[in-house]
Scaffold this motif. Structure first.
Motif, PDB file in Angstrom:
ATOM      1  N   MET A   5      10.327   6.432  15.101  1.00  0.00           N
ATOM      2  CA  MET A   5      10.674   6.384  13.668  1.00  0.00           C
ATOM      3  C   MET A   5      10.377   7.593  12.967  1.00  0.00           C
ATOM      4  N   TYR A   6       9.282   8.381  13.052  1.00  0.00           N
ATOM      5  CA  TYR A   6       8.990   9.597  12.517  1.00  0.00           C
ATOM      6  C   TYR A   6      10.108  10.663  12.946  1.00  0.00           C
ATOM      7  N   ASN A   7      10.564  10.626  13.941  1.00  0.00           N
ATOM      8  CA  ASN A   7      11.545  11.579  14.580  1.00  0.00           C
ATOM      9  C   ASN A   7      12.720  11.325  13.821  1.00  0.00           C
ATOM     10  N   GLY A  62      -0.365   7.931   0.819  1.00  0.00           N
ATOM     11  CA  GLY A  62       0.626   8.553   1.609  1.00  0.00           C
ATOM     12  C   GLY A  62       1.963   7.578   1.194  1.00  0.00           C
ATOM     13  N   ASN A  63       3.111   7.741   2.027  1.00  0.00           N
ATOM     14  CA  ASN A  63       4.439   7.355   1.654  1.00  0.00           C
ATOM     15  C   ASN A  63       4.325   5.880   1.650  1.00  0.00           C
ATOM     16  N   ASN A  64       3.571   5.165   2.321  1.00  0.00           N
ATOM     17  CA  ASN A  64       3.611   3.626   2.212  1.00  0.00           C
ATOM     18  C   ASN A  64       3.321   3.365   0.829  1.00  0.00           C
ATOM     19  N   GLY A  86       3.993   5.545  -1.664  1.00  0.00           N
ATOM     20  CA  GLY A  86       5.097   5.835  -2.590  1.00  0.00           C
ATOM     21  C   GLY A  86       6.118   4.711  -2.500  1.00  0.00           C
ATOM     22  N   ASP A  87       6.375   3.982  -1.352  1.00  0.00           N
ATOM     23  CA  ASP A  87       7.287   2.648  -1.373  1.00  0.00           C
ATOM     24  C   ASP A  87       6.835   1.814  -2.571  1.00  0.00           C
ATOM     25  N   GLY A  88       5.600   1.762  -2.807  1.00  0.00           N
ATOM     26  CA  GLY A  88       5.099   0.745  -3.573  1.00  0.00           C
ATOM     27  C   GLY A  88       5.321   1.146  -5.011  1.00  0.00           C
ATOM     28  N   ILE A 135      -2.448  12.496  -4.344  1.00  0.00           N
ATOM     29  CA  ILE A 135      -1.423  11.943  -3.889  1.00  0.00           C
ATOM     30  C   ILE A 135      -0.736  13.009  -2.759  1.00  0.00           C
ATOM     31  N   LYS A 136      -0.496  12.513  -1.534  1.00  0.00           N
ATOM     32  CA  LYS A 136      -0.286  13.485  -0.482  1.00  0.00           C
ATOM     33  C   LYS A 136       1.016  13.780  -0.350  1.00  0.00           C
ATOM     34  N   THR A 137       2.109  13.352  -0.852  1.00  0.00           N
ATOM     35  CA  THR A 137       3.434  13.677  -0.509  1.00  0.00           C
ATOM     36  C   THR A 137       4.291  14.113  -1.768  1.00  0.00           C
ATOM     37  N   LEU A 147      -1.347   1.108   3.397  1.00  0.00           N
ATOM     38  CA  LEU A 147      -1.305   2.069   4.780  1.00  0.00           C
ATOM     39  C   LEU A 147      -0.031   1.245   5.541  1.00  0.00           C
ATOM     40  N   GLY A 148       0.606   2.300   6.082  1.00  0.00           N
ATOM     41  CA  GLY A 148       1.883   2.022   7.074  1.00  0.00           C
ATOM     42  C   GLY A 148       1.617   2.431   8.340  1.00  0.00           C
ATOM     43  N   THR A 149       2.760   3.303   8.643  1.00  0.00           N
ATOM     44  CA  THR A 149       2.751   3.738  10.036  1.00  0.00           C
ATOM     45  C   THR A 149       1.673   5.159  10.373  1.00  0.00           C
ATOM     46  N   GLY A 150       1.172   5.536   9.128  1.00  0.00           N
ATOM     47  CA  GLY A 150       0.168   6.628   9.161  1.00  0.00           C
ATOM     48  C   GLY A 150      -1.302   6.156   9.537  1.00  0.00           C
ATOM     49  N   ILE A 151      -1.467   5.094   9.615  1.00  0.00           N
ATOM     50  CA  ILE A 151      -2.818   4.671   9.914  1.00  0.00           C
ATOM     51  C   ILE A 151      -3.522   5.202  11.161  1.00  0.00           C
ATOM     52  N   GLY A 204      -7.619   4.886  12.859  1.00  0.00           N
ATOM     53  CA  GLY A 204      -9.158   4.711  13.018  1.00  0.00           C
ATOM     54  C   GLY A 204      -9.449   3.171  12.174  1.00  0.00           C
ATOM     55  N   GLU A 205     -10.949   3.167  11.985  1.00  0.00           N
ATOM     56  CA  GLU A 205     -11.340   2.208  11.180  1.00  0.00           C
ATOM     57  C   GLU A 205     -11.127   2.422   9.667  1.00  0.00           C
ATOM     58  N   ILE A 206     -10.972   1.425   8.728  1.00  0.00           N
ATOM     59  CA  ILE A 206     -10.538   1.508   7.111  1.00  0.00           C
ATOM     60  C   ILE A 206     -11.454   1.846   6.331  1.00  0.00           C
ATOM     61  N   VAL A 241       4.357  -3.940   2.417  1.00  0.00           N
ATOM     62  CA  VAL A 241       5.275  -2.958   2.403  1.00  0.00           C
ATOM     63  C   VAL A 241       5.358  -2.182   4.112  1.00  0.00           C
ATOM     64  N   ASP A 242       5.989  -2.562   4.881  1.00  0.00           N
ATOM     65  CA  ASP A 242       6.596  -1.731   6.200  1.00  0.00           C
ATOM     66  C   ASP A 242       5.737  -2.529   7.324  1.00  0.00           C
ATOM     67  N   VAL A 243       4.298  -2.719   6.943  1.00  0.00           N
ATOM     68  CA  VAL A 243       3.503  -3.381   7.982  1.00  0.00           C
ATOM     69  C   VAL A 243       2.034  -3.808   7.101  1.00  0.00           C
TER      70      VAL A 243
HETATM   71  N1  LIG Z   1      10.475   4.736   8.344  1.00  0.00           N
HETATM   72  C1  LIG Z   1      11.095   5.517   7.578  1.00  0.00           C
HETATM   73  O1  LIG Z   1      11.938   5.972   7.628  1.00  0.00           O
HETATM   74  C2  LIG Z   1      10.333   5.457   5.946  1.00  0.00           C
HETATM   75  C3  LIG Z   1       9.086   5.259   5.808  1.00  0.00           C
HETATM   76  N2  LIG Z   1       8.462   5.255   4.537  1.00  0.00           N
HETATM   77  C4  LIG Z   1       7.099   4.797   4.444  1.00  0.00           C
HETATM   78  O2  LIG Z   1       6.097   5.574   4.708  1.00  0.00           O
HETATM   79  C5  LIG Z   1       5.088   5.340   5.455  1.00  0.00           C
HETATM   80  C6  LIG Z   1       4.377   6.307   6.253  1.00  0.00           C
HETATM   81  O3  LIG Z   1       3.851   7.135   5.398  1.00  0.00           O
HETATM   82  P1  LIG Z   1       2.898   8.234   5.769  1.00  0.00           P
HETATM   83  O4  LIG Z   1       2.547   8.983   4.820  1.00  0.00           O
HETATM   84  O5  LIG Z   1       3.156   8.879   6.958  1.00  0.00           O
HETATM   85  O6  LIG Z   1       1.615   7.236   6.116  1.00  0.00           O
HETATM   86  P2  LIG Z   1       0.756   6.140   5.362  1.00  0.00           P
HETATM   87  O7  LIG Z   1       1.212   5.834   3.798  1.00  0.00           O
HETATM   88  O8  LIG Z   1       0.714   5.020   6.355  1.00  0.00           O
HETATM   89  O9  LIG Z   1      -0.515   6.487   5.232  1.00  0.00           O
HETATM   90  C7  LIG Z   1      -1.097   7.772   5.623  1.00  0.00           C
HETATM   91  C8  LIG Z   1      -2.239   8.195   4.776  1.00  0.00           C
HETATM   92  O10 LIG Z   1      -3.523   7.074   4.824  1.00  0.00           O
HETATM   93  C9  LIG Z   1      -4.813   7.724   5.244  1.00  0.00           C
HETATM   94  N3  LIG Z   1      -5.417   6.910   6.390  1.00  0.00           N
HETATM   95  C10 LIG Z   1      -4.853   6.755   7.453  1.00  0.00           C
HETATM   96  N4  LIG Z   1      -5.620   5.783   8.030  1.00  0.00           N
HETATM   97  C11 LIG Z   1      -6.707   5.426   7.197  1.00  0.00           C
HETATM   98  C12 LIG Z   1      -7.699   4.618   7.319  1.00  0.00           C
HETATM   99  N5  LIG Z   1      -8.021   4.161   8.322  1.00  0.00           N
HETATM  100  N6  LIG Z   1      -8.492   4.547   6.195  1.00  0.00           N
HETATM  101  C13 LIG Z   1      -8.035   5.151   4.911  1.00  0.00           C
HETATM  102  N7  LIG Z   1      -7.162   5.957   4.826  1.00  0.00           N
HETATM  103  C14 LIG Z   1      -6.405   6.173   6.104  1.00  0.00           C
HETATM  104  C15 LIG Z   1      -4.249   9.025   5.631  1.00  0.00           C
HETATM  105  O11 LIG Z   1      -5.280  10.017   5.186  1.00  0.00           O
HETATM  106  C16 LIG Z   1      -2.848   9.546   5.066  1.00  0.00           C
HETATM  107  O12 LIG Z   1      -2.998  10.123   4.126  1.00  0.00           O
HETATM  108  C17 LIG Z   1       5.903   4.086   6.103  1.00  0.00           C
HETATM  109  O13 LIG Z   1       4.825   3.068   6.758  1.00  0.00           O
HETATM  110  C18 LIG Z   1       6.613   3.546   5.293  1.00  0.00           C
HETATM  111  O14 LIG Z   1       6.226   2.607   4.403  1.00  0.00           O
HETATM  112  C19 LIG Z   1       9.105   6.183   3.660  1.00  0.00           C
HETATM  113  O15 LIG Z   1       9.333   5.663   2.351  1.00  0.00           O
HETATM  114  C20 LIG Z   1      10.257   6.894   3.996  1.00  0.00           C
HETATM  115  C21 LIG Z   1      11.238   6.177   4.960  1.00  0.00           C
END
Ligand SMILES: NC(=O)C1=CN([C@@H]2O[C@H](COP(=O)(O)OP(=O)(O)OC[C@H]3O[C@@H](n4cnc5c(N)ncnc54)[C@H](O)[C@@H]3O)[C@@H](O)[C@H]2O)[C@H](O)CC1
Ligand code: K
Length: 215
Positions: free
Chosen positions: A8-10, A56-58, A60-62, A87-89, A127-131, A133-135, A156-158
């Motif tokens: 998915m990321y690729n 993260g971007n999860n 962002g979708d929200g 905000i990271k992105t 949190l989405g695909t970027g999860i 470790g423990e929350i 959103v997503d998962v």
């Molecule tokens: N699939 C697609 O083409 C698209 C997906 N979209 C959405 O983007 C997310 C994935 O976004 P990403 O920024 O890579 O990751 P997350 O938002 O899931 O979170 C990353 C963020 O969270 C922090 N983190 C990670 N694990 C933990 C934890 N255990 N406890 C606390 N915090 C945690 C970490 O520091 C990261 O900063 C995908 O799911 C979709 O919803 C896009 O919209 C584009 C298209």
């Protein structure tokens, strides 16, 4: 066809490099999830909708969902689980800056769960695909609040805390009524229908050519 999180990321990165920028994918993702919600409820006008947004971007979708739901006349509150500077992105930042110009959406930051209203609907954009470790806090408290609150919940997503690759859960995780994932189903998600609720995979405009050499 189910795909891996890495695929998915690729695909996402290749689509972005082709010029279909991630901000457009995010726009389509948020809009698709809102369409599912509106279809479910018929009408979301005046509904209290609380959207938890991770950094993260999860999240962002929200944020995209918040803007669309305001357009449908819902009473939207966004709880950003951190501070806007963190905000990271770029895509999420862009969406936050639009909401800052929209008094129709109430913006809250930091992660307190002391709300003075009862939500009809909660959106889990933590949190989405970027999860990994423990929350950690403040995400953990937000997840606990979601699970203790009796209302309709959309992931959103998962569902946050569920690993979309393995189907394993972290120490805590949300239990939702509907999950809208994007582009294609990720392998771990359907393993936990007890957490996802109704499950949909929505296209978000990524050119099919972005899959070439990956799938
Ligand atoms: N699939 C697609 O083409 C698209 C997906 N979209 C959405 O983007 C997310 C994935 O976004 P990403 O920024 O890579 O990751 P997350 O938002 O899931 O979170 C990353 C963020 O969270 C922090 N983190 C990670 N694990 C933990 C934890 N255990 N406890 C606390 N915090 C945690 C970490 O520091 C990261 O900063 C995908 O799911 C979709 O919803 C896009 O919209 C584009 C298209
Ligand atoms: K989520």
């Amino acid at each position: 066809m189910e795909i891996t999180v890495e695929q998915m990321y690729n695909i996402e990165n290749k689509g972005h490099d082709m010029g279909f920028l991630k901000k457009f994918m995010m726009e389509n993702a948020g809009a698709a999830a809102v369409r599912r919600l509106v279809e479910k409820f018929g009408n979301v006008e005046s509904k209290n909708i609380l959207i938890f947004v991770g950094m993260g971007n999860n999240g962002g979708d929200g944020l995209v969902m918040a803007r669309h739901l305001a357009g449908y006349g819902a009473k939207v509150t966004v709880m950003l689980l951190g501070t806007p500077e963190n905000i990271k992105t770029e895509e999420s930042n862009w969406n936050w800056s639009i909401l800052e110009k929209m008094p129709s959406v109430k913006l809250m930051t930091g992660g307190s769960t002391d709300f003075n209203f009862n939500p009809d609907i909660i959106v889990d954009g933590i949190l989405g695909t970027g999860i990994s470790g423990e929350i950690r806090e403040p995400y953990a408290s937000a997840i606990n609040y979601i699970n203790q609150t009796n209302c309709y919940k959309l992931a959103v997503d998962v569902p946050s805390g569920l690993d979309p690759q393995t189907g394993e859960t972290a120490n805590i995780y949300t239990k939702c009524d509907m999950t809208v994932t994007f582009h294609k189903m990720k392998q771990g998600i359907p393993k936990r229908k007890d957490l996802t609720g109704e499950l949909f995979a929505e296209k978000i405009g990524i050119p099919p050519e972005a899959e070439e050499g990956i799938l």
